[in-house]
Design a protein around this motif. Sequence first.
Motif, PDB file in Angstrom:
ATOM      1  N   GLN A 231      -6.955  -2.631  -4.830  1.00  0.00           N
ATOM      2  CA  GLN A 231      -8.256  -3.189  -4.457  1.00  0.00           C
ATOM      3  C   GLN A 231      -8.624  -2.815  -3.031  1.00  0.00           C
ATOM      4  N   ARG A 232      -7.636  -2.820  -2.137  1.00  0.00           N
ATOM      5  CA  ARG A 232      -7.914  -2.415  -0.745  1.00  0.00           C
ATOM      6  C   ARG A 232      -8.296  -0.943  -0.654  1.00  0.00           C
ATOM      7  N   LEU A 233      -7.810  -0.144  -1.617  1.00  0.00           N
ATOM      8  CA  LEU A 233      -8.176   1.278  -1.653  1.00  0.00           C
ATOM      9  C   LEU A 233      -9.574   1.498  -2.229  1.00  0.00           C
ATOM     10  N   GLY A 234     -10.169   0.429  -2.762  1.00  0.00           N
ATOM     11  CA  GLY A 234     -11.516   0.527  -3.291  1.00  0.00           C
ATOM     12  C   GLY A 234     -11.628   0.432  -4.792  1.00  0.00           C
TER      13      GLY A 234
ATOM     14  N   MET B 252       0.835  -1.190   0.000  1.00  0.00           N
ATOM     15  CA  MET B 252       0.000   0.000   0.000  1.00  0.00           C
ATOM     16  C   MET B 252       0.881   1.256   0.000  1.00  0.00           C
ATOM     17  N   ASP B 253       1.941   1.234   0.795  1.00  0.00           N
ATOM     18  CA  ASP B 253       2.834   2.395   0.865  1.00  0.00           C
ATOM     19  C   ASP B 253       3.470   2.687  -0.489  1.00  0.00           C
ATOM     20  N   ARG B 254       3.868   1.637  -1.187  1.00  0.00           N
ATOM     21  CA  ARG B 254       4.502   1.811  -2.504  1.00  0.00           C
ATOM     22  C   ARG B 254       3.526   2.469  -3.476  1.00  0.00           C
ATOM     23  N   VAL B 255       2.287   2.016  -3.484  1.00  0.00           N
ATOM     24  CA  VAL B 255       1.276   2.588  -4.379  1.00  0.00           C
ATOM     25  C   VAL B 255       1.063   4.060  -4.060  1.00  0.00           C
ATOM     26  N   MET B 256       0.892   4.393  -2.805  1.00  0.00           N
ATOM     27  CA  MET B 256       0.638   5.777  -2.422  1.00  0.00           C
ATOM     28  C   MET B 256       1.844   6.670  -2.708  1.00  0.00           C
ATOM     29  N   LYS B 257       3.043   6.119  -2.510  1.00  0.00           N
ATOM     30  CA  LYS B 257       4.253   6.893  -2.797  1.00  0.00           C
ATOM     31  C   LYS B 257       4.352   7.193  -4.294  1.00  0.00           C
ATOM     32  N   LEU B 258       4.122   6.180  -5.124  1.00  0.00           N
ATOM     33  CA  LEU B 258       4.155   6.374  -6.571  1.00  0.00           C
ATOM     34  C   LEU B 258       3.042   7.316  -7.029  1.00  0.00           C
TER      35      LEU B 258
ATOM     36  N   ASN C  62     -12.211  -1.349  -7.975  1.00  0.00           N
ATOM     37  CA  ASN C  62     -12.788  -2.604  -8.426  1.00  0.00           C
ATOM     38  C   ASN C  62     -13.470  -2.380  -9.755  1.00  0.00           C
ATOM     39  N   PRO C  63     -12.888  -2.771 -10.870  1.00  0.00           N
ATOM     40  CA  PRO C  63     -11.653  -3.534 -10.986  1.00  0.00           C
ATOM     41  C   PRO C  63     -10.441  -2.705 -10.585  1.00  0.00           C
ATOM     42  N   SER C  64      -9.341  -3.379 -10.370  1.00  0.00           N
ATOM     43  CA  SER C  64      -8.158  -2.696  -9.844  1.00  0.00           C
ATOM     44  C   SER C  64      -7.501  -1.758 -10.851  1.00  0.00           C
ATOM     45  N   VAL C  65      -7.691  -1.997 -12.145  1.00  0.00           N
ATOM     46  CA  VAL C  65      -7.129  -1.120 -13.175  1.00  0.00           C
ATOM     47  C   VAL C  65      -8.197  -0.782 -14.197  1.00  0.00           C
ATOM     48  N   PRO C  66      -8.145   0.353 -14.831  1.00  0.00           N
ATOM     49  CA  PRO C  66      -7.164   1.404 -14.608  1.00  0.00           C
ATOM     50  C   PRO C  66      -7.471   2.158 -13.311  1.00  0.00           C
ATOM     51  N   ALA C  67      -6.444   2.453 -12.567  1.00  0.00           N
ATOM     52  CA  ALA C  67      -6.563   3.273 -11.365  1.00  0.00           C
ATOM     53  C   ALA C  67      -5.830   4.579 -11.648  1.00  0.00           C
ATOM     54  N   VAL C  68      -6.549   5.684 -11.552  1.00  0.00           N
ATOM     55  CA  VAL C  68      -5.998   6.990 -11.914  1.00  0.00           C
ATOM     56  C   VAL C  68      -5.916   7.869 -10.673  1.00  0.00           C
ATOM     57  N   PHE C  69      -4.758   8.478 -10.488  1.00  0.00           N
ATOM     58  CA  PHE C  69      -4.546   9.449  -9.425  1.00  0.00           C
ATOM     59  C   PHE C  69      -4.217  10.781 -10.075  1.00  0.00           C
ATOM     60  N   ILE C  70      -4.911  11.827  -9.658  1.00  0.00           N
ATOM     61  CA  ILE C  70      -4.604  13.181 -10.111  1.00  0.00           C
ATOM     62  C   ILE C  70      -4.292  14.008  -8.875  1.00  0.00           C
TER      63      ILE C  70
ATOM     64  N   LEU D  57      -7.103   9.677  -5.604  1.00  0.00           N
ATOM     65  CA  LEU D  57      -7.587   8.536  -6.366  1.00  0.00           C
ATOM     66  C   LEU D  57      -8.926   8.851  -7.006  1.00  0.00           C
ATOM     67  N   LEU D  58      -8.996   8.673  -8.337  1.00  0.00           N
ATOM     68  CA  LEU D  58     -10.265   8.827  -9.046  1.00  0.00           C
ATOM     69  C   LEU D  58     -10.982   7.504  -9.168  1.00  0.00           C
ATOM     70  N   ASN D  59     -10.309   6.422  -8.873  1.00  0.00           N
ATOM     71  CA  ASN D  59     -10.882   5.097  -8.778  1.00  0.00           C
ATOM     72  C   ASN D  59     -11.032   4.387 -10.102  1.00  0.00           C
ATOM     73  N   SER D  60     -12.050   4.691 -10.897  1.00  0.00           N
ATOM     74  CA  SER D  60     -12.337   3.850 -12.052  1.00  0.00           C
ATOM     75  C   SER D  60     -12.367   4.628 -13.356  1.00  0.00           C
ATOM     76  N   ALA D  61     -12.379   3.877 -14.451  1.00  0.00           N
ATOM     77  CA  ALA D  61     -12.522   4.485 -15.774  1.00  0.00           C
ATOM     78  C   ALA D  61     -13.841   5.235 -15.868  1.00  0.00           C
ATOM     79  N   ASN D  62     -14.887   4.711 -15.240  1.00  0.00           N
ATOM     80  CA  ASN D  62     -16.191   5.387 -15.259  1.00  0.00           C
ATOM     81  C   ASN D  62     -16.107   6.768 -14.628  1.00  0.00           C
ATOM     82  N   THR D  63     -15.388   6.873 -13.532  1.00  0.00           N
ATOM     83  CA  THR D  63     -15.232   8.166 -12.860  1.00  0.00           C
ATOM     84  C   THR D  63     -14.484   9.143 -13.756  1.00  0.00           C
TER      85      THR D  63
END
Length: 102
Positions: A57-60, A1-7, A62-70, A74-80
Amino acid sequence: MDRVMKLASKTAVVIFSNSTCCMCHAIKSLFYDLGVNPAIYELDEEPKGREMEKALQRLGCNPSVPAVFIGGQLLNSANTVMSLHLSARLVPMLKEAGAIWL
């Protein structure tokens, strides 16, 4: 989780993706078309990609990709992402994060 948030906080736009995912391709294309140069992490090509996918997935995601951060958010999903784009709210978010200078 730390690696994801750091990146996710390193650059204005970060996309966690899979190289064979069509929705990931569509989201990456959208950002490129908007003039954004996102940091992209292809989880199927990353040594710790499986662990990163579980963290998303633990961050919410679902599906896990694409996961976009701006801007680290976290914007979460392609739909968002697509909803924000269609409602003309994505570009202002990108400007605020320093990803584009239109």
